[in-house]
Design a protein around this motif. Structure first.
Motif, PDB file in Angstrom:
ATOM      1  N   ALA A 237      13.070 -21.879  -5.378  1.00  0.00           N
ATOM      2  CA  ALA A 237      14.066 -21.446  -6.639  1.00  0.00           C
ATOM      3  C   ALA A 237      14.266 -19.809  -6.741  1.00  0.00           C
ATOM      4  O   ALA A 237      15.494 -19.673  -7.197  1.00  0.00           O
ATOM      5  N   ALA A 238      13.262 -19.107  -6.406  1.00  0.00           N
ATOM      6  CA  ALA A 238      13.579 -17.604  -6.390  1.00  0.00           C
ATOM      7  C   ALA A 238      14.506 -17.220  -5.297  1.00  0.00           C
ATOM      8  O   ALA A 238      15.376 -16.302  -5.454  1.00  0.00           O
ATOM      9  N   GLY A 239      14.331 -17.947  -3.965  1.00  0.00           N
ATOM     10  CA  GLY A 239      15.261 -17.290  -2.873  1.00  0.00           C
ATOM     11  C   GLY A 239      16.526 -17.500  -3.085  1.00  0.00           C
ATOM     12  O   GLY A 239      17.471 -16.995  -2.658  1.00  0.00           O
ATOM     13  N   LEU A 240      16.837 -18.803  -3.811  1.00  0.00           N
ATOM     14  CA  LEU A 240      18.266 -19.319  -4.129  1.00  0.00           C
ATOM     15  C   LEU A 240      19.031 -19.760  -2.818  1.00  0.00           C
ATOM     16  O   LEU A 240      19.748 -20.337  -2.793  1.00  0.00           O
ATOM     17  N   SER A 324      10.986 -10.656 -12.403  1.00  0.00           N
ATOM     18  CA  SER A 324      10.424 -11.894 -11.889  1.00  0.00           C
ATOM     19  C   SER A 324      10.935 -12.456 -10.695  1.00  0.00           C
ATOM     20  O   SER A 324      10.430 -12.787  -9.752  1.00  0.00           O
ATOM     21  N   ILE A 325      12.460 -12.592 -10.898  1.00  0.00           N
ATOM     22  CA  ILE A 325      13.249 -13.102  -9.813  1.00  0.00           C
ATOM     23  C   ILE A 325      12.958 -11.894  -8.629  1.00  0.00           C
ATOM     24  O   ILE A 325      13.112 -12.535  -7.317  1.00  0.00           O
ATOM     25  N   GLY A 326      13.319 -10.777  -8.700  1.00  0.00           N
ATOM     26  CA  GLY A 326      13.137  -9.817  -7.645  1.00  0.00           C
ATOM     27  C   GLY A 326      11.745  -9.848  -7.076  1.00  0.00           C
ATOM     28  O   GLY A 326      11.711  -9.734  -5.758  1.00  0.00           O
ATOM     29  N   ILE A 336      17.111  -8.158  -0.679  1.00  0.00           N
ATOM     30  CA  ILE A 336      17.767  -7.954  -1.961  1.00  0.00           C
ATOM     31  C   ILE A 336      18.038  -6.746  -2.185  1.00  0.00           C
ATOM     32  O   ILE A 336      17.299  -5.618  -1.930  1.00  0.00           O
ATOM     33  N   SER A 337      19.099  -6.456  -3.149  1.00  0.00           N
ATOM     34  CA  SER A 337      19.374  -5.412  -3.860  1.00  0.00           C
ATOM     35  C   SER A 337      19.334  -5.656  -5.390  1.00  0.00           C
ATOM     36  O   SER A 337      19.985  -6.598  -5.778  1.00  0.00           O
ATOM     37  N   SER A 349       9.253  -3.057  -1.771  1.00  0.00           N
ATOM     38  CA  SER A 349       7.876  -3.740  -1.921  1.00  0.00           C
ATOM     39  C   SER A 349       7.857  -4.085  -3.519  1.00  0.00           C
ATOM     40  O   SER A 349       8.768  -3.545  -4.478  1.00  0.00           O
ATOM     41  N   VAL A 350       7.061  -5.286  -3.877  1.00  0.00           N
ATOM     42  CA  VAL A 350       6.834  -5.696  -5.174  1.00  0.00           C
ATOM     43  C   VAL A 350       6.558  -4.642  -6.156  1.00  0.00           C
ATOM     44  O   VAL A 350       7.322  -4.237  -7.377  1.00  0.00           O
ATOM     45  N   THR A 351       5.594  -3.567  -5.820  1.00  0.00           N
ATOM     46  CA  THR A 351       5.143  -2.678  -6.613  1.00  0.00           C
ATOM     47  C   THR A 351       6.362  -1.623  -7.026  1.00  0.00           C
ATOM     48  O   THR A 351       6.480  -1.142  -8.013  1.00  0.00           O
TER      49      THR A 351
END
Length: 451
Positions: A237-240, A324-326, A336-337, A349-351
């Motif tokens: 779902a997040a990757g789309l 959340s999505i990113g 992702i951008s 990175s997520v952080t």
């Protein structure tokens, strides 16, 4: 002979030759020569004035640099008391008023006594620690200040000030023996998403009346990141984009991984792509053709313009949805951008993404339209395969459609409309899916349905 009085008057025009012959005003040669001789003098005067102004500026700056450390220790109250004492003493002596003279002496004595509190040097080692350095909105964050006397003599009592965000933490540090240390704790408010600066730690020495104040800076500022609240999403779902090889385009190329057809060999073709079995059957060299593919590239266009949001809480919910999505997309390894009106967020990175979401500030009217914002924010980014537009409830469907038209037909565009407290739903507007999200808890379920 008679003359008619009714004859028309005769117009007399000036002679052109006479008009042209009228000389213009010309300076005498001697005076013109004197003026031309003064030009170098004027230029030299201007140059000298400029050099003098620059030299004066340097002298003033150098002089201020010498006296500034001594002038800055005097507070506004101290300057007032000192000036009042001098004026009262002078007037008392001139006018012969003992009362005024006594008041002037008393004020000046108070200034001299206050100066005694500035005597001495501090020999501290001060460290500021935040534990942890990254928290989520509402979590507890504790700061720690460790003060150590690294001198060879006992230190005198002092006051330590540590700015924390918009507040100020003050600690009374008593006298410390050589090598002795003391620890002070302070709480950091984390009730809203932000980057909170703690420090620098400043020791303050001065009198109790506040006439003089000498501050010494000991540390630099450190950052505490208060991350937005996020929720975990299902990976697909997040990757789309759920393909492993990237989205297939209609462009034909000579080397890729998605096979398209065979064609006759042309000089210069890579022999690695020769299909030998077909070539043997037809008696002619045949090479493979491919459909060009690209790795999935997700672009999130998240607005922070207050004209698109009904409240601050709605904006914070939009930032939580973006984070959340990113975060899930980065965990899944998809490129992702993430862009807002005033920054391109770091996404290695997520952080780093969550840290940059802490720096998003609400603004108003940065661009004329939502389309202008999206065009300027994405013009230097890689071509996306999926675009997610995130904005508040005050953005019209026409604005979402205007942003959609910026991208080609091969790009999948989804719009997330954030409306706090609204019922989650999905609407199709002229081929564009507009998803309404009223709470962060709706996001996993809505995204799973939307894709």
């Amino acid at each position: 002979m008679t003359t008619s009085l009714d004859a028309p008057p005769i117009a007399i025009e000036p002679d052109a030759d006479v008009a042209q012959a009228t000389p213009e005003f010309v300076l005498p040669p001697a005076k013109e020569k004197r003026l031309s001789g003064l030009a170098p003098v004027a230029a030299s005067f201007r140059a000298g004035a400029q050099i003098g102004a620059r030299a004066t500026t340097r002298v003033v700056r150098a002089g201020w640099g010498l006296v500034a450390p001594y002038v800055e220790v005097v507070s506004g109250l101290g300057a007032l008391v000192l000036l009042s004492g001098i004026v009262a003493l002078v007037l008392g002596l001139l006018l012969g008023w003992p009362e005024l003279t006594f008041m002037g002496i008393a004020l000046l004595v108070a200034v001299l006594v206050a100066l005694l509190f500035l005597i001495g040097r501090s020999t501290y080692s001060i460290d500021i620690e935040l534990n942890p350095r990254r928290v989520i909105v509402g979590d507890r964050a504790i700061g720690r200040v460790l003060v150590t006397n690294i001198g060879k003599r006992p230190s005198t009592a002092t006051t330590l000030e540590v700015p924390v965000g918009e507040g100020l933490a003050e600690f009374a540090i008593g006298g410390l023996q050589p090598g002795e240390n003391t620890e002070e704790l302070f709480a950091v408010p984390t009730n809203r998403r932000a980057v909170i600066l703690a420090g620098p730690a400043v020791s303050v020495r001065g009198d109790q009346l506040g006439l003089f104040r000498r501050a010494v800076r000991w540390t630099d500022q450190i950052e505490l990141f208060v991350h937005p609240i996020t929720t975990r999403l299902h990976p697909t779902a997040a990757g789309l984009v759920r393909d492993l090889e990237g989205q297939i385009t209609k462009k034909i190329t000579n080397n890729d991984i998605s096979f398209h057809a065979l064609r006759a060999y042309v000089t210069g073709d890579d022999v690695r792509y020769v299909h030998w079995r077909t070539s043997a059957r037809t008696g002619q060299l045949m090479v493979r053709q491919f459909e060009e593919s690209r790795r999935s590239q997700l672009t999130i266009i998240s607005s922070s313009d207050t004209r698109y949001f009904a409240s601050d809480a709605e904006l914070e919910l939009a930032i939580s949805v973006t984070a959340s999505i990113g975060s899930q997309v980065i965990r899944d390894g998809t490129q992702i951008s993430v862009v807002t009106e005033n920054r391109v967020l770091k996404t290695h990175s997520v952080t780093s993404l969550l840290d940059d979401t802490c720096r998003i500030e609400p603004l108003t009217g940065s661009t004329a339209t939502a389309r202008d914002f999206a065009r300027e924010a994405t013009k230097r980014l890689p071509p996306p395969s999926v675009v997610v537009i995130i904005a508040g409830s005050l953005m019209d469907a026409s604005d979402y459609r205007a942003i959609q038209r910026l991208f080609g037909g091969e790009t999948n565009v989804m719009a997330l409309r954030i409306e706090e407290g609204a019922r989650a739903r999905i609407q199709d507007v002229a081929g564009l899916a507009i998803v309404t999200i009223g709470a962060l808890s709706d996001l996993p379920r809505v995204m799973a349905r939307a894709v």
